[in-house]
Design an enzyme around this catalytic site. Sequence first.
Site, PDB file in Angstrom:
ATOM      1  N   LYS A  62     -19.508   8.600  19.111  1.00 31.07           N
ATOM      2  CA  LYS A  62     -19.319   7.888  17.844  1.00 31.07           C
ATOM      3  C   LYS A  62     -20.248   6.667  17.747  1.00 31.07           C
ATOM      4  O   LYS A  62     -20.976   6.486  16.775  1.00 31.07           O
ATOM      5  CB  LYS A  62     -17.854   7.457  17.736  1.00 31.07           C
ATOM      6  CG  LYS A  62     -17.556   6.470  16.640  1.00 31.07           C
ATOM      7  CD  LYS A  62     -17.603   7.101  15.276  1.00 31.07           C
ATOM      8  CE  LYS A  62     -17.500   6.042  14.185  1.00 31.07           C
ATOM      9  NZ  LYS A  62     -17.202   6.555  12.894  1.00 31.07           N
TER      10      LYS A  62
ATOM     11  N   GLY B 171     -25.205  -1.746   5.026  1.00 27.67           N
ATOM     12  CA  GLY B 171     -23.979  -2.558   5.040  1.00 27.67           C
ATOM     13  C   GLY B 171     -22.807  -1.654   5.313  1.00 27.67           C
ATOM     14  O   GLY B 171     -22.962  -0.599   5.933  1.00 27.67           O
TER      15      GLY B 171
ATOM     16  N   ALA C  90     -35.830   3.626   2.602  1.00 26.73           N
ATOM     17  CA  ALA C  90     -36.042   2.187   2.783  1.00 26.73           C
ATOM     18  C   ALA C  90     -35.324   1.414   1.684  1.00 26.73           C
ATOM     19  O   ALA C  90     -35.106   1.927   0.588  1.00 26.73           O
ATOM     20  CB  ALA C  90     -37.535   1.885   2.747  1.00 26.73           C
ATOM     21  N   GLY C  91     -34.967   0.191   1.965  1.00 25.46           N
ATOM     22  CA  GLY C  91     -34.273  -0.625   0.972  1.00 25.46           C
ATOM     23  C   GLY C  91     -33.978  -1.997   1.528  1.00 25.46           C
ATOM     24  O   GLY C  91     -34.724  -2.513   2.369  1.00 25.46           O
TER      25      GLY C  91
ATOM     26  N   CYS D 101     -18.887   0.198   8.791  1.00 20.69           N
ATOM     27  CA  CYS D 101     -19.140   0.799  10.107  1.00 20.69           C
ATOM     28  C   CYS D 101     -20.422   0.325  10.772  1.00 20.69           C
ATOM     29  O   CYS D 101     -20.379  -0.201  11.889  1.00 20.69           O
ATOM     30  CB  CYS D 101     -19.190   2.314   9.981  1.00 20.69           C
ATOM     31  SG  CYS D 101     -17.582   3.013   9.655  1.00 20.69           S
TER      32      CYS D 101
ATOM     33  N   PHE E  52     -16.484  10.739  11.468  1.00 22.00           N
ATOM     34  CA  PHE E  52     -17.871  10.518  11.052  1.00 22.00           C
ATOM     35  C   PHE E  52     -18.004  10.473   9.530  1.00 22.00           C
ATOM     36  O   PHE E  52     -19.085  10.641   8.998  1.00 22.00           O
ATOM     37  CB  PHE E  52     -18.776  11.612  11.621  1.00 22.00           C
ATOM     38  CG  PHE E  52     -18.756  11.670  13.135  1.00 22.00           C
ATOM     39  CD1 PHE E  52     -19.509  10.769  13.875  1.00 22.00           C
ATOM     40  CD2 PHE E  52     -17.972  12.590  13.794  1.00 22.00           C
ATOM     41  CE1 PHE E  52     -19.486  10.801  15.261  1.00 22.00           C
ATOM     42  CE2 PHE E  52     -17.946  12.633  15.186  1.00 22.00           C
ATOM     43  CZ  PHE E  52     -18.702  11.738  15.922  1.00 22.00           C
ATOM     44  N   LEU E  53     -16.882  10.278   8.836  1.00 22.18           N
ATOM     45  CA  LEU E  53     -16.951  10.365   7.372  1.00 22.18           C
ATOM     46  C   LEU E  53     -17.718   9.205   6.760  1.00 22.18           C
ATOM     47  O   LEU E  53     -17.701   8.089   7.261  1.00 22.18           O
ATOM     48  CB  LEU E  53     -15.547  10.464   6.768  1.00 22.18           C
ATOM     49  CG  LEU E  53     -14.536   9.335   6.973  1.00 22.18           C
ATOM     50  CD1 LEU E  53     -14.755   8.199   6.016  1.00 22.18           C
ATOM     51  CD2 LEU E  53     -13.135   9.905   6.800  1.00 22.18           C
TER      52      LEU E  53
ATOM     53  N   GLU F  30     -18.166   6.900   3.366  1.00 20.82           N
ATOM     54  CA  GLU F  30     -17.463   6.541   2.146  1.00 20.82           C
ATOM     55  C   GLU F  30     -18.236   7.117   0.967  1.00 20.82           C
ATOM     56  O   GLU F  30     -19.456   7.168   0.975  1.00 20.82           O
ATOM     57  CB  GLU F  30     -17.352   5.023   2.022  1.00 20.82           C
ATOM     58  CG  GLU F  30     -16.400   4.475   3.064  1.00 20.82           C
ATOM     59  CD  GLU F  30     -16.262   2.966   2.990  1.00 20.82           C
ATOM     60  OE1 GLU F  30     -16.588   2.389   1.948  1.00 20.82           O
ATOM     61  OE2 GLU F  30     -15.833   2.393   3.990  1.00 20.82           O
TER      62      GLU F  30
ATOM     63  N   LYS G 141       0.836  -1.210   0.000  1.00 19.74           N
ATOM     64  CA  LYS G 141       0.000   0.000   0.000  1.00 19.74           C
ATOM     65  C   LYS G 141       0.868   1.257   0.000  1.00 19.74           C
ATOM     66  O   LYS G 141       0.608   2.205  -0.735  1.00 19.74           O
ATOM     67  CB  LYS G 141      -0.855   0.016   1.280  1.00 19.74           C
ATOM     68  CG  LYS G 141      -2.279  -0.401   1.098  1.00 19.74           C
ATOM     69  CD  LYS G 141      -3.043  -0.078   2.360  1.00 19.74           C
ATOM     70  CE  LYS G 141      -4.342  -0.834   2.441  1.00 19.74           C
ATOM     71  NZ  LYS G 141      -4.993  -0.666   3.719  1.00 19.74           N
TER      72      LYS G 141
END
Length: 447
Positions: A204, A257, A252-253, A260, A152-153, A155, A40
């Site tokens: 958090k 996932g 809704a969904g 976090c 609190f980011l 993605e 990395k």
Amino acid sequence: MPQTQRSVGVVGVGYVGLVTAVCLAHLGHQVVCLDVDEAKIEALRAGRVPIYEPGLDELIAGARDHLSFITSYDELCASCRILFVAVDTPPSPSGDADMSRVDRVVRDVSSRGGERLLVMKSTVPVGTGERVTAELEAAGVTGIGYVSNPEFLREGAAVDDVLHPDRIVIGAYREADGDEVQRLFAAIETTVVRTTVPTAEMIKYASNAFLATKISFINEIANVCEAVGADVRSVADGMGLDHRIGPYFLQAGIGYGGSCFPKDVQALKQLAGNTGYHFQLLNAVIEVNHLQKRRVVGKLQERVGRLRGKRVALLGLTFKPHTDDLREAASIVLAARLHAEGALVSAYDPMVPPGSRVDLFPNVQIATSALEALDGVDAAIVVTEWPEFIELDWNVVRERMRGRHVIDGRNALDAGRLAAAGLSYDGIGTVDDHVVAGEPLTSNEAR
Ligand code: UDX
């Protein structure tokens, strides 16, 4: 680039670490990033960014002179006093957060002596600050301060979330340590919450658990909407106008996932359990989220009958759009369930190339385009609301598919456009669903 004691260190170049480091560099600080993963670090040195995050490449390019990438703790400790810790804390088999990486960082830093300030960005159980400082004290280590500065980011919106946060939370044992961390972010205009270390740690967990609760709540409302003929999207709009509720996280969904929510909700439940408190609400939040993914398979069976030998396409694999992250993605559960029912599964995701991630999708044929994945299928399920799926030409899709059933797991598509193309549409808790004439619901016996 020569480093000075004024450089800021960031340990761990995963999502949180890398974005934090790059944003600190963008704010004008000299930042040294350390990771034990040499590949990395090599990639970053060569200008290759190992994660996909909108805006990150540009920000790195603009802040190159302020960033360096290393693997040596000696080098890190020679140049940095303030060290952000951003290593991962995955769930352990017991459901508690696995703290081994964090503990390793503390050991590697403290064994090198000197004055340091550890700034905890990793999501750690409430009580970690107390434990770490007590262990350092017991080991006779002095001169290491500790600040909790949770992240609190989101993605896909990480850069914006770091540079324009709703708040910055700083929990410190010593006022001066908190001041020092606050000064690093002085250029950011936002509310700064100064508090104790355990309170910062709890902010958090409580934030993530509350957001997950909102999602499971609206998903249950969606399930009831289906039974009573109400439309969850309008229900959410109507609820969200009440400023005490707010419009966010009421989509809704097929469930949440990512790296976090599943982990943090589980960890908070476990943390409460370890203190003897049974956090009932979180049990329900977790269970609803599991069932929500499985309900889609039931819905599909209602439409096409037995799944054995049926061809099903998954549109989207990542846990949400604008990321390449597959951690805890609904697609993994769906693909496995469909395969277990005997379906032949194809999939397309702009971030998951064919032949990759065989570990997660051993029985899925990953295609190079949505249309290729849809070729000859009986049904399709939208798992991730990538914009390109919303913009698909449904007349062309209709011609490519063998069957007509589309289940929109994210309520992202325009049902009317699918109807016009002769496709059957099911959302999650929506009322504009329609089944194409001549293909009525199959009865339960047909499964
Ligand atoms: C989340 C938190 O938002 C962030 O503050 C924290 O630091 C890390 O966890 P992230 O996991 O990147 O961020 O994604 P987010 O945008 O919050 O979405 C999480 C999941 O919830 C996704 O699977 C998404 O599809 C789902 N979701 C979100 C819903 O199902 N409905 C919603 O209304 C919102």
